[in-house]
Design a protein around this motif. Structure first.
Motif, PDB file in Angstrom:
ATOM      1  N   THR A   1      27.596 106.039  -2.276  1.00 22.05           N
ATOM      2  CA  THR A   1      26.028 106.138  -1.777  1.00 22.05           C
ATOM      3  C   THR A   1      25.602 105.199  -0.846  1.00 22.05           C
ATOM      4  O   THR A   1      24.887 105.811   0.153  1.00 22.05           O
ATOM      5  N   VAL A   2      25.865 103.861  -0.599  1.00 19.10           N
ATOM      6  CA  VAL A   2      25.698 103.082   0.150  1.00 19.10           C
ATOM      7  C   VAL A   2      26.108 103.322   1.649  1.00 19.10           C
ATOM      8  O   VAL A   2      25.647 103.309   2.485  1.00 19.10           O
ATOM      9  N   THR A   3      27.480 103.638   1.374  1.00 17.73           N
ATOM     10  CA  THR A   3      28.076 104.124   2.744  1.00 17.73           C
ATOM     11  C   THR A   3      27.300 105.446   3.151  1.00 17.73           C
ATOM     12  O   THR A   3      27.310 105.077   4.549  1.00 17.73           O
ATOM     13  N   TYR A   4      27.058 106.297   2.670  1.00 13.63           N
ATOM     14  CA  TYR A   4      26.238 107.529   2.970  1.00 13.63           C
ATOM     15  C   TYR A   4      24.890 107.115   3.678  1.00 13.63           C
ATOM     16  O   TYR A   4      24.554 107.480   4.726  1.00 13.63           O
TER      17      TYR A   4
ATOM     18  N   VAL B   1      18.535 118.386   5.542  1.00 14.89           N
ATOM     19  CA  VAL B   1      19.456 118.143   4.514  1.00 14.89           C
ATOM     20  C   VAL B   1      19.355 116.721   4.010  1.00 14.89           C
ATOM     21  O   VAL B   1      19.670 116.273   2.919  1.00 14.89           O
ATOM     22  N   ALA B   2      19.380 115.825   4.977  1.00 10.72           N
ATOM     23  CA  ALA B   2      19.462 114.393   4.891  1.00 10.72           C
ATOM     24  C   ALA B   2      18.589 113.849   3.825  1.00 10.72           C
ATOM     25  O   ALA B   2      19.143 112.930   2.928  1.00 10.72           O
ATOM     26  N   SER B   3      17.667 114.015   4.137  1.00 12.13           N
ATOM     27  CA  SER B   3      16.342 113.482   3.029  1.00 12.13           C
ATOM     28  C   SER B   3      16.884 114.063   1.688  1.00 12.13           C
ATOM     29  O   SER B   3      16.699 113.171   0.660  1.00 12.13           O
ATOM     30  N   ALA B   4      16.946 115.161   1.247  1.00 12.10           N
ATOM     31  CA  ALA B   4      17.204 115.797   0.075  1.00 12.10           C
ATOM     32  C   ALA B   4      18.545 115.326  -0.425  1.00 12.10           C
ATOM     33  O   ALA B   4      18.326 114.938  -1.793  1.00 12.10           O
ATOM     34  N   VAL B   5      19.414 115.206   0.381  1.00  8.38           N
ATOM     35  CA  VAL B   5      20.744 114.830  -0.192  1.00  8.38           C
ATOM     36  C   VAL B   5      20.413 113.164  -0.491  1.00  8.38           C
ATOM     37  O   VAL B   5      21.143 112.959  -1.249  1.00  8.38           O
ATOM     38  N   ALA B   6      19.836 112.311   0.077  1.00  7.41           N
ATOM     39  CA  ALA B   6      19.695 110.962  -0.099  1.00  7.41           C
ATOM     40  C   ALA B   6      19.007 110.919  -1.526  1.00  7.41           C
ATOM     41  O   ALA B   6      19.351 109.901  -2.072  1.00  7.41           O
TER      42      ALA B   6
END
Length: 401
Positions: A109-112, A129-134
């Motif tokens: 998760t930190v790497t992402y 997608v970036a914010s939703a995946v976060a």
């Protein structure tokens, strides 16, 4: 193959590394979707670039703090294992796959978060997608953190450790017995069979395991004169072979491994019991529970006759095994010495011996009956009060039945 299996078991960074790589791949996938497939997602999923950067920055900071706390907690648990239980029990927590998966989730998760934050450019006018995946990965990390707290709270309990050691020993002895029933292993009378070529230890350390398939290639026949778990020095003769170059199948390392070493599991249980009856800890009930676990494991072990282990296949490998009487002595001689002043410890030791006799072969029952008087040989019976003497005598009589 056996060497790779042992390496996989003792290497603790495989899963965290894979999760970290998975986080980087997730970043690449999300970026590709944001660049080329944003029209496939509803408008409600879209966020501005500035908001996405804020979310990922907060996620990275929070998860880094959570991971630091997790690492600190792991160090506390390892310290407790080493000081309260036994240094030999540290791998039982470190090699716990659940802990490795949870730590890997944090790293992934930190790497992402940090890689996604780095690749956010003005060219991404909106992020789909970036914010939703976060948000999703943060929820997964929170669930993993709750699971980690539960695992740590259970692992810190000495009964959980003893149960895991008992399960580990049961698995080893069951695999051994099944291999004998299937004909892969045989127990043969100890014999002084010697071959022309010496087998020497490639390095100083403990004989951790033997890769039988690697040793037996090309019809090789080998005799190993030391038991698995023995300490050997570089250049020491540990056996003989019909052909040369068999050392690559003999695995020697700096510490003992429970991969093929059943006595090592018993040793760890014994050390937990010894630490429990030490004056600094003074927890005899834990020692009694550990001795009952030892008694049950050796009850399973006593169905096997004494003798060397013969493994056959393309070739043949004969490995020295510890005689049961010697195994019995090495298991209890320290417990008997340090627990001689505690009647409850001595009585439970006799109870463990009584448990062993339930399924034991006749020759092992004889060894146990001979060992029972040794447990109480240093007890000053005349100094005991009536209740203590009666309790100990009853335990001894029951064990001798």
């Amino acid at each position: 193959m056996q060497k790779l299996k042992l390496l996989y078991r003792e290497t603790n960074w495989w899963w965290p590394l894979l999760y970290g790589v998975g986080g980087a791949f997730l970043t690449a996938l999300v970026l590709a979707i944001d660049l080329y497939a944003k029209e496939l997602f509803p408008n409600d999923w879209k966020t501005t670039l500035g908001l996405a950067q804020t979310i990922h920055s907060a996620v990275f900071t929070g998860l880094l703090t959570m991971m630091t706390f997790t690492f600190s907690t792991i160090l506390v648990v390892l310290t407790t294992y080493s000081s309260q239980f036994s240094p030999r029990t540290l791998p039982n927590f470190i090699e716990n796959r659940q802990v490795q998966h949870i730590f890997g989730i944090f790293i992934g998760t930190v790497t992402y978060s940090i890689t996604m934050l780095f690749f956010m450019r003005p060219s991404l006018k909106d992020s789909v997608v970036a914010s939703a995946v976060a948000v999703i990965v943060v929820l997964i990390a929170i669930i993993a953190f709750v699971a980690f707290v539960h695992i740590v709270s259970q692992s810190i309990r000495v009964t959980t450790l003893l149960d895991r050691l008992h399960e580990e020993g049961c698995t080893l002895i069951t695999e051994h017995i099944d291999a004998i029933k299937e004909g892969h292993y045989q127990l043969v009378s100890s014999q002084e069979e010697s071959y022309p070529f010496h087998v020497t230890a490639a390095q100083t350390g403990y004989l951790q395991a033997i890769d039988y398939d690697a040793v037996m290639k090309s019809g090789q026949r080998v005799t190993i004169d030391v038991a698995i778990g023995s300490y050997v020095t570089q250049g020491q003769r540990i056996g003989s072979a019909a052909q040369q170059e068999v050392e690559q199948g003999i695995i020697i390392g700096p510490t003992r491994s429970a991969e093929q070493d059943f006595p090592f599991v018993i040793q760890k249980l014994t050390e937990v019991a010894l630490r429990a009856i030490s004056p600094g800890i003074n927890d005899p009930n834990t020692a009694r529970h550990a001795m009952r676990q030892i008694g049950d494991l050796l009850r399973r072990y006593t169905v096997l006759q004494d003798g060397d282990l013969l493994v056959t296949g393309e070739g043949a490998v004969t490995v020295n095994r510890l005689a049961f009487s010697d195994f019995l002595y090495l298991t209890f001689y320290q417990l008997r010495h340090y627990g001689e002043e505690d009647i409850s410890v001595l009585a439970t030791m006799l109870e463990a011996l009584e448990i062993m006799k339930r399924d034991a072969l006749p020759e092992h029952k004889v060894s146990i009956d001979r060992f029972i008087p040794f447990v109480c040989s240093e007890v000053d019976w005349s100094a005991l009060n009536e209740w203590d003497r009666r309790h100990l005598e009853q335990a001894q009589e029951k064990a001798l039945l």
